[in-house]
Design a protein around this motif. Structure first.
Motif, PDB file in Angstrom:
ATOM      1  N   UNK A 105      89.540 -46.523  28.676  1.00 23.66           N
ATOM      2  CA  UNK A 105      89.538 -47.320  26.939  1.00 23.66           C
ATOM      3  C   UNK A 105      89.099 -46.468  25.748  1.00 23.66           C
ATOM      4  N   UNK A 106      89.726 -47.079  24.127  1.00 25.67           N
ATOM      5  CA  UNK A 106      89.307 -46.057  23.008  1.00 25.67           C
ATOM      6  C   UNK A 106      89.200 -47.939  21.758  1.00 25.67           C
ATOM      7  N   UNK A 107      88.268 -47.264  21.124  1.00 23.86           N
ATOM      8  CA  UNK A 107      88.273 -48.008  20.441  1.00 23.86           C
ATOM      9  C   UNK A 107      89.483 -47.985  19.427  1.00 23.86           C
ATOM     10  N   UNK A 108      89.978 -48.386  18.204  1.00 22.60           N
ATOM     11  CA  UNK A 108      91.545 -48.454  17.434  1.00 22.60           C
ATOM     12  C   UNK A 108      91.120 -47.495  16.411  1.00 22.60           C
ATOM     13  N   UNK A 109      89.734 -46.753  16.052  1.00 22.35           N
ATOM     14  CA  UNK A 109      89.901 -45.790  15.036  1.00 22.35           C
ATOM     15  C   UNK A 109      89.973 -44.410  15.708  1.00 22.35           C
ATOM     16  N   UNK A 119      92.179 -56.849  23.181  1.00 23.09           N
ATOM     17  CA  UNK A 119      90.828 -57.179  23.499  1.00 23.09           C
ATOM     18  C   UNK A 119      90.278 -55.650  23.476  1.00 23.09           C
ATOM     19  N   UNK A 120      91.030 -54.599  23.772  1.00 19.20           N
ATOM     20  CA  UNK A 120      91.304 -53.263  23.583  1.00 19.20           C
ATOM     21  C   UNK A 120      92.069 -52.193  23.118  1.00 19.20           C
ATOM     22  N   UNK A 138      91.090 -51.266  34.478  1.00 19.08           N
ATOM     23  CA  UNK A 138      90.884 -53.062  34.402  1.00 19.08           C
ATOM     24  C   UNK A 138      91.854 -53.627  34.881  1.00 19.08           C
ATOM     25  N   UNK A 139      91.250 -54.950  35.401  1.00 18.25           N
ATOM     26  CA  UNK A 139      92.567 -55.698  36.370  1.00 18.25           C
ATOM     27  C   UNK A 139      92.314 -57.090  35.096  1.00 18.25           C
ATOM     28  N   UNK A 140      94.077 -57.696  35.275  1.00 18.64           N
ATOM     29  CA  UNK A 140      94.071 -58.681  34.583  1.00 18.64           C
ATOM     30  C   UNK A 140      94.868 -59.639  35.361  1.00 18.64           C
ATOM     31  N   UNK A 141      94.660 -60.980  35.763  1.00 17.65           N
ATOM     32  CA  UNK A 141      95.522 -61.635  36.264  1.00 17.65           C
ATOM     33  C   UNK A 141      95.646 -63.061  35.292  1.00 17.65           C
ATOM     34  N   UNK A 142      97.086 -62.743  35.434  1.00  9.84           N
ATOM     35  CA  UNK A 142      98.082 -63.639  34.227  1.00  9.84           C
ATOM     36  C   UNK A 142      98.876 -64.521  34.734  1.00  9.84           C
TER      37      UNK A 142
END
Length: 657
Positions: A270-274, A384-385, A193-197
């Motif tokens: 990338x997991x779920x919160x559970x 988001x995740x 996952x790539x994010x530009x801030x």
């Protein structure tokens, strides 16, 4: 501030081209004569060109996959204020078994002398390493022979075992950049996952195919060559009252989403919160620590002997943990030791202390939970995740009746229910041993409150003698208590305070409630200071803003693209009453003011008058919000500007005939 969120896709790739690095030492007249006005006329230095590449390579010696990051930069220095750009610090990280290494470091300074460029190569002896902590080292060096107009250039290779976050690239720094280019070679079996801030847009973003860039277990893997380029990048200027700069700087961030194994299986990151909840509550240094109620079984009777209800029980346990376990100054969401060792050694990191607090609260049958957070200097978390690496701290939450209290036992001088300011950062995730996790707002439970009261008398020798009483609560009291505790005694603290007051002398003092942190801190000082030199008693000039005068505007930018984050609302009140000799009248005085910020954001009130030979000044400065949006910045700037201008005015008193 996440402007673009994208996932690397390998479906539209082109043939690879040569990376756009530049030759080391190829200094040109265009470099030397670069006009900074094209970017920023106020700049003291400018990055002419910056280039980096990151690849994954297999270490034949260990069989481990390593991230290889090459960095190369060329900087033009214009004046002495820009000389600090020649002082380089490169942080590297380590743990018990792995560490990052700096290799192939070279650096030179270029000066234009007698019509030609003269290179001064940095001596390798100028490079040294500082162990900042057991997790961080700093590689430091200073480029030689720096002058006005120098061009410096350096490059290095960073070898890192950490490829989960690949390698962040910051387009913005404290000086402007002409060009900043980053190329990341991502193996086809790795998905990030790539994010530009930030607020600046990329000038170029493209994906190309790089054949056979990696070989794993005999399998050849192609890569996606991802190119990111930003031109004419403005400097990122940090000001007071902000959280981590990483929240707002223009930068590319990577998070490993999943990877395809060479045997055909797939591992997802990338997991779920559970899934994260289960991992944390099962972890021996997190959930297991919370569960150890048995450790406190024999301790609780003495801790709780004077308690009558749940709140007093929670307060007694909180005070016990604060007193028994000393913070070793390390953060962390996992305890470094098991709970028995933390208690026996009477020392631990933030997690060790606060997870012990949760266990003790639970042992007393109180409803206690853990809250994982990211501190203000660590940046905001991705909502988001779940990205567990975003979090670097844990505090306790205890629920009593309809109210919840957030607790951090690392700071002995904090009252019950007030978190350190470092923890007040957006939201935290509440981890319960039996229930699903959830988000909680991290807000200051109290205002920062300071009240000053001066009662004095102006004597014939021109001196004012009186008493100043200062009462502080919340963060104001916490900060003052920390300052006092730096000294061996209150007398030593007052002596140092007296030395710092140029025109005021402290004759006597009394400080109450230093260790009673749930009560206001009260300081009372008998003081003396000169109002005038006594040469002309018919005319007196007094500046009444001698208590906590505002002399500098904390907001000086023409525009601020990130919020003003005070951490907590605040209230400061100053009341001054000075008895004057008879027959004085006010000729000039600072004008009475009533300023207000939009949307009830705060106010400043000032009123001065002379009644029955008593000079009375009342001043109120309030900020009703902890966070102000960027569009409110200019109002804050003007607010301070008007206060400062008015506080320059003296009070002119003249004796009536």
């Amino acid at each position: 501030m996440k402007k673009i969120l994208a996932v690397i896709c390998f479906c539209s790739l082109f043939l690879s081209t040569q990376a756009q690095d530049f030759n080391f030492g190829a200094i040109t007249h265009d470099d030397y004569e670069f006009n900074k006005k094209t970017l920023d006329s106020n700049a003291n230095a400018v990055v002419l060109r910056e280039f980096g590449t990151a690849t994954l390579q297999l270490d034949d010696a260990t069989g481990r996959l390593l991230l290889m990051f090459n960095y190369h930069v060329k900087i033009k220095i214009y004046n002495k204020e820009g000389f600090n750009q020649a002082n380089i610090v490169i942080p590297t990280y380590k743990d018990d078994s792995r560490e990052e290494l700096i290799k192939n470091l070279k650096a030179s300074t270029f000066n234009y002398v007698d019509g030609k460029f003269v290179e001064t190569v940095m001596d390798k002896k100028a490079v040294f390493t500082e162990n900042r902590s057991k997790y961080t080292s700093l590689t430091k060096f200073t480029l030689p022979n720096i002058k006005d107009g120098s061009i410096i250039e350096y490059s290095y290779l960073l070898q890192s075992p950490n490829y989960f976050n690949f390698k962040t690239w910051e387009f913005q720094s404290d000086i402007p950049k002409v060009s900043s280019e980053y190329i990341a070679y991502i193996p086809g079996n790795y998905n990030y996952n790539v994010t530009l801030r930030g607020f600046n847009k990329l000038n170029e973003q493209k994906a190309e195919l790089s054949k056979e860039c990696l070989r794993l277990n005999g399998v050849t893997i192609d890569c996606s060559k991802m190119t990111y380029n930003m031109k004419n990048v403005p400097a990122f200027l940090e000001e007071d009252y902000m959280t981590a700069a990483s929240n707002f700087k223009s930068a590319i961030y990577f998070e490993l989403s999943d990877m395809q194994m060479t045997n055909g299986s797939k591992q997802s990151f990338t997991k779920a919160w559970k899934d994260v909840d289960y991992e944390l509550t099962s972890d021996k240094n997190f959930g297991s620590h919370m569960k150890r109620k048995d450790v406190f079984k024999d301790l609780l009777p003495s801790i709780l002997k004077n308690t009558t209800d749940e709140l007093s029980k929670a307060q007694a346990i909180y005070n016990y943990i604060k007193k028994q376990i000393k913070w070793n100054s390390y953060y962390g969401k996992y305890s470094e030791e098991n709970i028995k060792n933390v208690l026996e050694n009477r020392s631990g990191n933030a997690a060790g202390i606060n997870l012990s607090l949760i266990a003790a609260l639970s042992a007393a049958d109180l409803d206690a939970e853990a809250v994982i957070i990211s501190t203000r200097d660590n940046g905001n978390v991705n909502k988001l995740y779940p990205i567990i690496s975003d979090f670097n701290y844990v505090v306790a939450k205890v629920n009593i009746g309809e109210k919840s209290y957030l607790l951090d036992a690392t700071e002995p001088l904090l009252p019950f229910g007030l978190l350190p300011l470092r923890c007040i950062n957006d939201q935290g995730r509440v981890i319960n041993l039996k229930k699903p996790s959830y988000w909680i707002d991290l807000k200051a439970a109290q205002k920062s409150v300071t009240n000053y009261a001066l009662n004095g008398k102006l004597n014939s020798d021109g001196k004012i003698k009186g008493t100043i009483t200062t009462t502080t609560l919340g963060y104001a009291a916490f900060n003052k208590r920390k300052e006092i505790k730096k000294y061996n005694s209150t007398d030593e603290y007052v002596e140092k305070l007296d030395e710092g007051l140029a025109k005021l002398s402290i004759l006597k003092q009394e400080i109450l409630n230093i260790d009673s942190v749930d009560k206001p801190l009260i300081e009372t000082y008998e003081v003396e200071f000169a109002a005038h030199d006594g040469s002309n008693q018919n005319q007196l000039y007094i500046n009444p803003f001698f208590i906590n005068r505002i002399s500098k505007n904390p907001f000086n930018l023409n525009e601020r693209t990130y919020p003003v984050d005070l951490g907590a609302a605040s209230d400061e009140r100053i009341s001054i009453t000075i008895s004057l000799p008879e027959n004085y009248v006010v000729q000039e005085k600072p004008k009475d003011m009533g300023l207000a910020l939009p949307s009830a954001g705060g106010r400043y009130l000032l009123q001065t008058n002379l009644t029955d030979n008593n000079l009375v000044l009342n001043q109120v400065l309030q900020f009703n919000k902890a966070i102000y949006a960027p569009e409110e910045y200019l109002y804050l700037k003007e607010f301070y500007s008007k206060i400062i201008q008015n506080q320059k005015t003296d009070l002119f008193l003249k004796k009536a005939n």
